[in-house]
Design an enzyme around this catalytic site. Sequence first.
Site, PDB file in Angstrom:
ATOM      1  N   ASP A 204      40.135  43.604  67.906  1.00 56.32           N
ATOM      2  CA  ASP A 204      41.176  42.259  66.841  1.00 56.32           C
ATOM      3  C   ASP A 204      40.400  41.750  65.890  1.00 56.32           C
ATOM      4  O   ASP A 204      41.049  40.980  65.304  1.00 56.32           O
ATOM      5  CB  ASP A 204      41.613  41.994  67.814  1.00 56.32           C
ATOM      6  CG  ASP A 204      42.353  40.627  67.590  1.00 56.32           C
ATOM      7  OD1 ASP A 204      43.362  41.826  66.634  1.00 56.32           O
ATOM      8  OD2 ASP A 204      42.959  39.949  67.911  1.00 56.32           O
ATOM      9  N   SER A 228      48.051  37.912  65.073  1.00 50.87           N
ATOM     10  CA  SER A 228      48.487  39.347  66.327  1.00 50.87           C
ATOM     11  C   SER A 228      50.186  38.995  66.845  1.00 50.87           C
ATOM     12  O   SER A 228      49.991  38.095  67.006  1.00 50.87           O
ATOM     13  CB  SER A 228      47.556  39.755  66.845  1.00 50.87           C
ATOM     14  OG  SER A 228      46.551  39.739  66.337  1.00 50.87           O
ATOM     15  N   GLN A 278      48.049  48.058  64.886  1.00 49.81           N
ATOM     16  CA  GLN A 278      48.391  46.311  65.096  1.00 49.81           C
ATOM     17  C   GLN A 278      49.332  46.033  64.115  1.00 49.81           C
ATOM     18  O   GLN A 278      48.920  45.863  62.705  1.00 49.81           O
ATOM     19  CB  GLN A 278      47.177  45.534  65.224  1.00 49.81           C
ATOM     20  CG  GLN A 278      47.422  44.008  65.715  1.00 49.81           C
ATOM     21  CD  GLN A 278      46.051  43.268  65.003  1.00 49.81           C
ATOM     22  OE1 GLN A 278      44.934  42.632  64.125  1.00 49.81           O
ATOM     23  NE2 GLN A 278      45.521  42.990  66.763  1.00 49.81           N
TER      24      GLN A 278
END
Length: 286
Positions: A204, A228, A278
């Site tokens: 991430d 996110s 993502q």
Amino acid sequence: MSALARLVALLDVEEIEVDLYRGANSDPGWIRVYGGQVVAQALAAAQRTVADDRPVHSLHSYFLRPGEPRVPILYRVERERDGTSFSTRRVQAIQHGRPIFSMMASFQKAEGGFVHAAPMPEAPAPETLLSERALEVRNRDRTPEPWKTLWATRERPFDFRPVAPSDPFAPRPRLARAQHWFRTDGEVADDPRLAACLLAYASDMTLLDTCLLPHAISWTDPKLQAASLDHAIWFHARYRPAEFHLIDQASHAAGGGRGLNEGRIFARDGRLVASVVQEGLIRYRA
């Protein structure tokens, strides 16, 4: 205690009841909890309820609300299914009685089958590149506050080395593609489950930046609202955290205040270790 040791401790979620776990937070000074931490802790909780011979092969997650750094996170695991080969778990992360994150994860017994994988792209060796820490030191005289103090004092559990670093305070438009070498800043126990959680944590760190590259916007820009929205990982092969791995990233679409990013993670020998996708929120307040 080193930053890496603190992260490993953070991923050792506490069992407080059957299928209910509690995770601490890494830095109470942040505005919100780092998303990779929540993904990794949720995976750690789910793994506690699955047989050792069933490693994770995929996870799909959504960030529902910002996590509050000063409050522990509860992880409630639901055992959706245990079949002959696969196990499925649903995990909900909770603060103040409300869900902040939801994840489905699937685990599978090892078995053979057809094998193919995308080839590893070309990239300079990590030893030829400066780490993010070294880049920050080099640019310290022109770094404004609060970043100057924050970066000077922040310890990192991972050593990230960008192949073509962008200037975080004077970015220029470029293709929506980026590469980083990364490894843990030290050795860790030879534990496949811990390794999967560390990979989830690191995955991430750089993805969301990719969809900002064509627009010459940096995440340090105070007008940018970025977060996110969802995060998915497919685990293809064994990940060894202390060895350098290459994450090759691209963003193929952005619109509606969102940007989609994908990454492929390769070991140095060319093996495709994991795939990550993502979507992130990228609102710009002019």
